[in-house]
Each structure stands twice: as C-alpha cells, then as structure tokens.
Design an enzyme around this catalytic site. Structure first.
Site, PDB file in Angstrom:
ATOM      1  N   LYS A 127     -10.380  -2.021  -8.992  1.00 52.04           N
ATOM      2  CA  LYS A 127     -10.751  -0.616  -8.962  1.00 52.04           C
ATOM      3  C   LYS A 127      -9.571   0.273  -9.339  1.00 52.04           C
ATOM      4  O   LYS A 127      -9.720   1.270 -10.047  1.00 52.04           O
ATOM      5  CB  LYS A 127     -11.250  -0.265  -7.554  1.00 52.04           C
ATOM      6  CG  LYS A 127     -12.118   0.969  -7.506  1.00 52.04           C
ATOM      7  CD  LYS A 127     -12.563   1.255  -6.089  1.00 52.04           C
ATOM      8  CE  LYS A 127     -11.365   1.590  -5.236  1.00 52.04           C
ATOM      9  NZ  LYS A 127     -11.581   2.598  -4.211  1.00 52.04           N
ATOM     10  N   LYS A 172       0.829  -1.204   0.000  1.00 48.63           N
ATOM     11  CA  LYS A 172       0.000   0.000   0.000  1.00 48.63           C
ATOM     12  C   LYS A 172       0.867   1.259   0.000  1.00 48.63           C
ATOM     13  O   LYS A 172       0.574   2.234  -0.680  1.00 48.63           O
ATOM     14  CB  LYS A 172      -0.957  -0.004   1.193  1.00 48.63           C
ATOM     15  CG  LYS A 172      -2.088  -1.014   1.026  1.00 48.63           C
ATOM     16  CD  LYS A 172      -2.963  -1.080   2.257  1.00 48.63           C
ATOM     17  CE  LYS A 172      -4.040  -2.135   2.091  1.00 48.63           C
ATOM     18  NZ  LYS A 172      -4.718  -2.421   3.360  1.00 48.63           N
ATOM     19  N   LYS A 221      -6.203  -8.085 -14.474  1.00 52.72           N
ATOM     20  CA  LYS A 221      -7.079  -8.456 -13.366  1.00 52.72           C
ATOM     21  C   LYS A 221      -8.069  -7.309 -13.088  1.00 52.72           C
ATOM     22  O   LYS A 221      -7.667  -6.146 -13.061  1.00 52.72           O
ATOM     23  CB  LYS A 221      -6.197  -8.697 -12.136  1.00 52.72           C
ATOM     24  CG  LYS A 221      -6.911  -9.047 -10.861  1.00 52.72           C
ATOM     25  CD  LYS A 221      -5.856  -9.120  -9.749  1.00 52.72           C
ATOM     26  CE  LYS A 221      -6.410  -8.848  -8.373  1.00 52.72           C
ATOM     27  NZ  LYS A 221      -7.024  -9.923  -7.677  1.00 52.72           N
TER      28      LYS A 221
END
Ligand code: TRP
Length: 321
Positions: free
Chosen positions: A194, A113, A191
């Site tokens: 979002k 992240k 894939k």
C-alpha cells in the site's frame, strides 16, 4: 486442552484496501486453515496509524467482508473485531507491568514505523504488548506469521514466560509458523505494498482492473522479439494464478516472439477474473447486506469473549487483583 486440534490465531490490520500481496501472503492461507482458527480485525492496533473514525470503521468492515467473500465460513472459523473483546485491553495492562522497557526498545517494527514518519505515540511503542495479549488471551497454540512478525512472537513468549515465572503457570506458550514467502510484485515491479501505491486490490474488477493491469511496467522489447518471462512483472503475477500447464504455455509464447506484453496482460486479466469471480459476487452481495457481515462478527465475538474472559480472570487472580 491437549486433546483438541491446535488453535490457530491471527490478527489482520484493517488499514486499507486488501490487495493481491495480502491475498497470497496471508489471506489465502488463513482461509485454507480456517477450521478451529481465530481471526480478528485488529482495529485497536490500527488506531496507532489511522485517526479517521469513518475510515477505520469502513476498513474494518471491508476486511471482514473480504474474508467472508473469499470463503471464510463463520461457523468453522471464529472471525471477530478485536475491540468487541475489550478484555484484551485489560490484559495488555497486566502484561505491560512485566514487559521490560529494553525488550520493547529492541522492537524493529517500532523503529521502522518511526523511520517511515509515523507519529510515534505511546500506543505505537506498546503495540507488541497488545499483540501479546491478543495471542495469550485466546490460549493460542500457533500463530501463522510473516518474517516481519517473528520478533513480536518472541516478545509474546518472553512476556508470557515472565508472567508465569512471577505468578505461576497462567499462559500457554504459543508457537509460530513461518509461511513460505510468496513474492508478489506490484505494478512497478517492487514488492506490492500500500505504501508504494503499486497494488492490485482484490476487489478491483472489470474496466478498472483492466486499466490497472495495462499499467504494469514492462521493458521495451519489440512485439516480434522473444521475451524473458523470468524478468517480467506480468508473468510474475500470471504464475500466481496459472496452472503449471498454463505457465508452460505462456513461457512458450514469450519465447516464440510475436507475443506482446499487452497480450500477456489480457491473459492475466482472464485468470484473475476466473479466480475471483465468485468472490466478487459474494462481496457485492455482502455489501448490500451488511447485517450478514455484522452477524458473522457478532457470532465470532460471542465465541471469543468467554475464552478471553476466563484467561483474563486467571491472570487477574494470579497477580493479586
Ligand atoms: N501485527 C500484525 C500485523 O501487522 C497484526 C496483529 C495484531 C497480529 N495482533 C496480532 C498478528 C496477533 C498475529 C497475532 O500483521
């Protein structure tokens, strides 16, 4: 405890419109395994990435509506908002006093992240402790996960064992169940995610859905030529909805030629429409009757909270509070 069916628990991060990748990757299985299950909208977790209050509220509500529209029965499963059981935040603190820095520093999802550019708050770093508290506070037996969450489950077991070793048996050790990965390509063939902007939202329909499907990337094989279904994004999506016979039939059309990707996209539109039309209707109904969603969430919280309270009290007493 031993006599009951195992308790399934999972958290869903309400971070945006849920799409076919979420559906085939998790939601569908959650609905199938809903008896005795605990599912919550992880809005405390979402705060590590969403800082827009209206958006967070909206996403949380939409995620709940999605589950209900897709067939989650609030009598069979316990569906609730994470933040409606604030006990979990206190347990997070207790666990944070036994979780090792080294354990958290090894967390792959934090590094990923951070690398993606998400501003690294302390909350993002301690995310796995909140997740451990989620799992342990409900005496969960089994957590269905994707491979990206396995490390979090191992950390959860580690924290539970650490606490139990210091203070005596307090937490039940959860196990996880690794779902079979279902590859769901986005409209660009990567894939579906979002963050790639390539999703097909579950509740997109009609003209908007058609437009989205027509935008699926395909190669430039001429209409009359035979085509390879196994190298085609449209077919990869089609097979997720199709019966084995429908798949064979579509394969034959590809092989025969004179069948264009545009035709295949319209066939996909028909299957998606047939698959979700009841859910779409229920979704519309719930959007205009939001109190039904709220009631379901309140019912869930009223069942979840006493269990959480009892576990937290056990932990508080065990550690000397
Ligand atoms: N971290 C999970 C995800 O991103 C969401 C989550 C939060 C969760 N708490 C949980 C999943 C507890 C399982 C159990 O998908």
């Amino acid at each position: 405890m031993g006599q009951q069916a195992p308790r399934y628990l999972s958290g869903i991060q309400p971070s945006g419109q849920l799409h076919l990748g979420n559906y085939f990757g998790a939601i569908r299985q959650h609905i199938i395994n809903q008896d005795n299950a605990f599912y919550f909208l992880a809005n405390y977790h979402a705060l590590t990435t969403v800082h827009d209050p209206a958006a967070l509220r909206q996403h949380t509500f939409e995620a709940a509506t999605t589950y209900l529209a897709l067939g989650l029965d609030p009598e069979r499963a316990t569906l609730f908002r994470q933040s409606d059981v604030p006990e979990v935040a206190e347990l997070t603190w207790l666990l944070s006093t036994v979780a090792g820095m080294g354990l958290l520093e090894r967390a792959v999802s934090f590094k990923e992240k951070k690398d993606k550019g998400i501003n690294a708050s302390v909350g993002l770093f301690t995310y796995p402790i909140l997740m451990a508290a989620d799992i342990l506070i409900y005496d969960s037996d089994v957590v269905p996960v994707g491979s990206d969450q396995v490390q979090h489950l191992e950390m959860t077991r580690d924290m539970a064992q650490g606490f139990n070793a210091l203070y005596g048996e307090t937490f039940k050790l959860p196990t996880y169940e690794l779902g079979t990965p279902v590859p769901v390509p986005g409209i660009d063939g990567q894939k579906m995610s979002k963050s790639y902007g390539n999703t097909i939202p579950i509740f997109l329909r009609g003209k908007d859905l058609k437009k989205r499907l027509l935008a699926i990337e395909t190669d430039s094989t001429p209409l009359e030529d035979p085509k390879n279904p196994d190298a085609c994004n449209v077919f990869a999506l089609y097979r997720l909805f199709a019966t084995p016979d429908q798949q064979l039939d579509m394969r034959a059309k590809y092989a025969a030629g004179h069948y264009g990707y545009g035709h295949a996209k319209l066939a996909l539109l028909d299957l998606i429409t047939a698959h979700f039309s009841n859910a779409w209707d229920r979704y519309d109904h719930l959007l205009t009757h939001p109190s039904q969603v709220e009631d379901a969430l309140q019912l869930g919280a009223s069942r979840a909270r006493p269990i959480a309270r009892a576990t937290l009290d056990r932990a508080r007493t065990a550690c000397g509070l």
